[in-house]
Design a protein around this motif. Structure first.
Motif, mmCIF file in Angstrom:
data_model
loop_
_atom_site.group_PDB
_atom_site.id
_atom_site.type_symbol
_atom_site.label_atom_id
_atom_site.label_comp_id
_atom_site.label_asym_id
_atom_site.label_seq_id
_atom_site.Cartn_x
_atom_site.Cartn_y
_atom_site.Cartn_z
ATOM 1 N N LEU A 69 -28.426 65.156 22.783
ATOM 2 C CA LEU A 69 -27.513 66.413 22.471
ATOM 3 C C LEU A 69 -27.847 66.642 20.847
ATOM 4 N N TYR A 70 -28.671 65.788 20.263
ATOM 5 C CA TYR A 70 -28.873 65.922 18.767
ATOM 6 C C TYR A 70 -29.303 67.422 18.342
ATOM 7 N N PHE A 71 -30.514 67.912 19.122
ATOM 8 C CA PHE A 71 -30.776 69.146 18.527
ATOM 9 C C PHE A 71 -29.866 70.325 18.718
ATOM 10 N N SER A 72 -28.980 70.225 19.666
ATOM 11 C CA SER A 72 -28.068 71.359 20.041
ATOM 12 C C SER A 72 -27.019 71.243 18.708
ATOM 13 N N THR A 73 -26.888 69.870 18.324
ATOM 14 C CA THR A 73 -25.556 69.555 16.970
ATOM 15 C C THR A 73 -26.653 70.134 15.645
ATOM 16 N N ILE A 74 -27.665 70.144 15.752
ATOM 17 C CA ILE A 74 -28.442 70.510 14.578
ATOM 18 C C ILE A 74 -28.433 71.992 14.579
ATOM 19 N N ALA A 75 -28.697 72.403 15.762
ATOM 20 C CA ALA A 75 -28.893 74.064 15.857
ATOM 21 C C ALA A 75 -27.741 74.958 15.586
ATOM 22 N N ILE A 76 -26.291 74.336 15.575
ATOM 23 C CA ILE A 76 -25.229 75.048 15.339
ATOM 24 C C ILE A 76 -24.993 75.220 13.758
ATOM 25 N N GLY A 77 -25.592 74.287 13.043
ATOM 26 C CA GLY A 77 -25.619 74.467 11.372
ATOM 27 C C GLY A 77 -24.374 74.291 10.757
ATOM 28 N N ASN A 78 -23.421 73.526 11.608
ATOM 29 C CA ASN A 78 -22.097 73.139 10.800
ATOM 30 C C ASN A 78 -22.197 71.891 10.315
ATOM 31 N N PRO A 79 -22.331 71.383 9.143
ATOM 32 C CA PRO A 79 -22.363 70.238 8.407
ATOM 33 C C PRO A 79 -21.289 69.206 8.877
ATOM 34 N N ALA A 80 -20.205 69.751 9.034
ATOM 35 C CA ALA A 80 -18.804 68.877 9.616
ATOM 36 C C ALA A 80 -19.248 68.596 10.953
ATOM 37 N N ILE A 81 -20.008 69.342 11.704
ATOM 38 C CA ILE A 81 -20.251 68.818 12.990
ATOM 39 C C ILE A 81 -21.277 67.597 13.398
ATOM 40 N N MET A 82 -22.268 67.953 12.158
ATOM 41 C CA MET A 82 -23.404 66.937 12.049
ATOM 42 C C MET A 82 -22.572 65.530 11.638
ATOM 43 N N ILE A 83 -21.688 65.542 10.432
ATOM 44 C CA ILE A 83 -21.173 64.349 10.083
ATOM 45 C C ILE A 83 -20.280 63.632 11.263
ATOM 46 N N LEU A 84 -19.646 64.134 11.896
ATOM 47 C CA LEU A 84 -18.906 63.712 13.203
ATOM 48 C C LEU A 84 -19.866 63.199 13.996
ATOM 49 N N GLY A 85 -20.940 63.738 14.189
ATOM 50 C CA GLY A 85 -21.726 63.314 15.417
ATOM 51 C C GLY A 85 -22.419 62.002 14.907
ATOM 52 N N TYR A 86 -22.917 61.762 13.631
ATOM 53 C CA TYR A 86 -23.437 60.646 13.013
ATOM 54 C C TYR A 86 -22.335 59.367 12.862
ATOM 55 N N VAL A 141 -18.476 72.613 21.952
ATOM 56 C CA VAL A 141 -17.848 73.867 22.613
ATOM 57 C C VAL A 141 -16.417 74.307 21.954
ATOM 58 N N PHE A 142 -15.594 73.068 21.822
ATOM 59 C CA PHE A 142 -14.073 73.468 21.667
ATOM 60 C C PHE A 142 -13.965 73.061 20.198
ATOM 61 N N TYR A 143 -14.883 73.201 19.079
ATOM 62 C CA TYR A 143 -14.740 72.391 18.083
ATOM 63 C C TYR A 143 -13.599 73.275 17.076
ATOM 64 N N ARG A 144 -12.780 72.560 16.523
ATOM 65 C CA ARG A 144 -11.659 73.203 15.590
ATOM 66 C C ARG A 144 -11.755 72.406 14.117
ATOM 67 N N PRO A 145 -11.292 72.834 13.102
ATOM 68 C CA PRO A 145 -11.336 72.159 11.789
ATOM 69 C C PRO A 145 -10.646 70.764 12.050
ATOM 70 N N THR A 146 -9.675 70.836 12.932
ATOM 71 C CA THR A 146 -9.093 69.377 13.239
ATOM 72 C C THR A 146 -9.470 69.300 14.728
ATOM 73 N N PRO A 147 -10.646 68.042 14.736
ATOM 74 C CA PRO A 147 -11.370 67.908 15.997
ATOM 75 C C PRO A 147 -10.476 67.172 16.905
ATOM 76 N N THR A 148 -9.527 67.528 17.677
ATOM 77 C CA THR A 148 -8.543 66.810 18.249
ATOM 78 C C THR A 148 -9.289 66.241 19.679
ATOM 79 N N LEU A 149 -10.037 67.134 20.299
ATOM 80 C CA LEU A 149 -10.584 66.438 21.574
ATOM 81 C C LEU A 149 -11.446 65.556 21.311
ATOM 82 N N PHE A 150 -12.382 65.769 20.121
ATOM 83 C CA PHE A 150 -13.448 64.724 19.840
ATOM 84 C C PHE A 150 -12.809 63.362 19.320
ATOM 85 N N LEU A 151 -11.813 63.512 18.579
ATOM 86 C CA LEU A 151 -11.010 62.139 18.334
ATOM 87 C C LEU A 151 -10.445 61.599 19.574
ATOM 88 N N ALA A 152 -9.818 62.135 20.549
ATOM 89 C CA ALA A 152 -9.327 61.516 21.459
ATOM 90 C C ALA A 152 -10.324 61.023 22.316
#
Length: 600
Positions: A69-86, A141-152
């Protein structure tokens, strides 16, 4: 499979990067690599059911999903999402290292790996990989400034990992195919350690035995040298004292032989008498040391002994006091000799002025241990006799030597006696299981002799009637001893006969009725043992008391085996003589009564 993946994945990565699309090289190569790793760890788990293999299989699969899923994360272009992924990739990698890679080498070597059942492995892998779904939905899909689902999802994943780790971490189960090998290895190690320990013990035992032999040999040499030195010192001092005593006698005898005496014959005889008396005193002291512990022990009242000692020093400044009863079990003659030596030393401590001496007896009760000059006193009741003088005291440099044979701090006209006085005092105290204490200073010296106290004898024993209506034959080659014994025994109602040698004693036994025999051993013509044997043949049933100056242990045993009732060593007190003869007479009367009853 691992080897194929190791060789094929780099080629695939280069091919995708240079030949197809650069931006999807990571999304193609890494998922394949982690997928192969997950398969390899799963195969390893099936072989050994290892906890580390199961953990690494689940973590590798999760990392493969992340890389896909790395390419899909890069394609969104949101640095915060990239940092959370790493960050998520890093957390899973840390979990894999902590719970998998750390324990995998141990598992591969078969060294006590942690086991995980198939059911637990499936549950863990399913839960761990299922938690990846909300993680990536929360990012893609459901990313928010506070990534609740990700953290859970990430939290669930970590909770699952830690839960399975703490459940299985301490379940150390050895693979069945390694039990025998491990046991054999441990057994070999233990046997090797035991063998080394036994070898070291043998070496140590040999060294200790060798050291013990060396120490024993050195101790024997030291003891032999000490005995030789003491014997040489004793012999040399005795020879010196005898020479000093005999030389004036020889001079006076030469004057008598040459007729150069004039009218001073009485003076020359007095000098010879004094020298002979001193020579006899030296001999008496030596005999006292040689016969230690052979006196018969009786109840002795120290107050009586002290008064007897005081009577030997008429005209001296000597006081006697008693603090209650002071009974001990021992030899009155030995105690008397020891006290006399202390009193003599006290008067001779300073001949330039009149020394006062105080002689006291009594009893003391100790509640605690007490250290004395020679020995220790345990709690208990003790009878004591003390000799205290007003002399100049004993200097500190002499205190450690005054009890050695022939050692003396006196000199010039203060030098007298045999040099054995305090040696005999210490020997007497030791023979009576006593302790000697000493205090000294410029105001005088205070000796205290402690002895185990005994209860006073019964009243009838104290007031014992020592008079007997019997005939006793006193046999001794010393006229003064004959005269003294005759006076003592006659005063108590005895009929006294006397003989100066063995032959005369046998003639008296043949012609006179004799009940008791007071016999010296050192007799001319026939010795005491021969006289005793002859007396038993001439007068069957006669009782004898041996009164002699010297006696060996073998002689004592032989005399008692022959039938001697008692053995006294000179100089015995009058009370000891009377008591021994009285008991011997009572034995004779009792024996005669038993013989008469058997005849009836």
């Amino acid at each position: 499979l691992s080897l194929a993946a190791a060789l094929g994945l780099p080629a695939l990565g280069f091919g995708v990067f240079y030949g197809y699309r650069t931006d999807i090289a990571t999304s193609v190569t890494y998922p394949i690599m982690y997928g192969v790793a997950a398969v390899v760890h799963a195969v390893q788990y099936r072989r050994g059911r290892g906890f580390a293999s199961a953990f690494l299989a689940a973590c590798s699969a999760a990392q493969g999903v992340m890389c896909a899923l790395y390419f899909s994360t890069i394609a969104i272009g949101n640095p915060a999402i990239m940092i959370l992924g790493y960050a998520h990739y890093a957390s899973v990698s840390i979990i894999g290292v902590l719970f998998g890679w750390v324990h995998l080498p141990r598992e591969l070597r078969g060294r006590s790996p942690v086991r995980m059942s198939v059911r637990d492995a499936r549950t863990f892998a399913g839960a761990f990989l299922a938690a990846e779904i909300p993680v990536w939905l929360g990012l893609l899909v459901f990313y928010r400034p506070t990534p609740t689902l990700f953290l859970a999802g990430a939290a669930v994943q970590q909770i699952v990992a830690f839960a399975f780790y703490f459940v299985h971490r301490h379940q150390l189960v050895i693979h069945t195919d390694n039990i025998g090998e491990l046991l054999e290895e441990r057994t070999r190690e233990l046997r090797a350690a035991q063998g080394e320990l036994a070898r070291q013990n043998e070496i140590l035992a040999e060294k200790l035995a060798e050291q013990e032999r060396d120490l024993r040999a050195k101790t024997q040499v030291i003891d032999r040298q000490r005995r030789l030195e003491l014997a040489a010192q004793t012999a040399g001092q005795v020879a010196h004292d005898i020479q000093n005593l005999v030389s004036p006698i020889l001079v006076r005898l030469e004057e008598l032989e040459t007729g150069r005496v004039g009218a001073d014959l009485a003076g020359i005889c007095a000098v010879i008498r004094r020298q002979v008396e001193q020579l006899m005193s030296l001999n008496t002291q030596l005999l006292a040391l040689s016969r230690r512990g052979r006196d018969e022990r009786q109840a002795v009242l120290l107050a009586d002994v002290a008064r007897d000692v005081a009577d030997r020093f008429p005209g001296q400044n000597l006081s006697v006091a008693s603090e209650g009863t002071s009974w001990i079990q021992g030899s009155a003659s030995q105690i008397s000799r020891g006290i006399s030596n202390l009193v003599t030393n006290a008067f001779e401590s300073d001949l330039d002025r009149r020394v006062s001496v105080s002689l006291r007896t009594g009893t003391r009760v100790l509640d605690a241990n007490r250290r004395c000059h020679l020995g220790f006193l345990s709690p208990g009741r003790y009878s004591f006799v003390s000799v205290e003088d007003t002399g100049p005291g004993i200097q500190d440099k002499y205190l450690d030597h005054i009890f050695e044979p022939f050692y003396s701090s006196k000199g010039g006209r203060h030098r007298s006696g045999s040099g054995l006085g305090l040696t005999i005092v210490a020997a007497v105290v030791d023979d009576h299981r006593g302790v000697l204490d000493l205090e000294t200073g410029p105001q005088g010296t205070h000796f205290t002799l402690y002895f185990p106290a005994i209860e006073p004898p019964r009243g009838d024993e104290i007031a014992e009637n020592l008079s007997r209506n019997a005939t006793v034959l006193v046999v001794d080659d010393d006229t003064s001893t004959l005269r003294g014994c005759r006076e003592v025994l006659a005063a108590k109602g005895y009929t006294v006969l006397s003989a100066g040698d063995g032959r005369e004693a046998l003639r008296v036994l043949q012609t006179q009725p004799v009940d008791l025999l007071l016999l010296d051993l050192g007799l001319p013509h026939l010795n005491g043992e021969e006289v005793l044997m002859g007396a038993m043949h001439i007068r069957p049933g006669i009782r004898s008391v041996i009164h002699t100056s010297y006696l060996t242990g073998d002689q004592e045993a032989a005399l008692k085996a022959i039938g001697a009732s008692a053995i006294l060593l000179k100089p015995a007190t009058p009370t000891d003589l009377l008591r021994a003869l009285s008991r011997a007479f009572d034995e004779r009367v009792l024996s005669e009564k038993r013989s008469a009853s058997r005849l009836d």
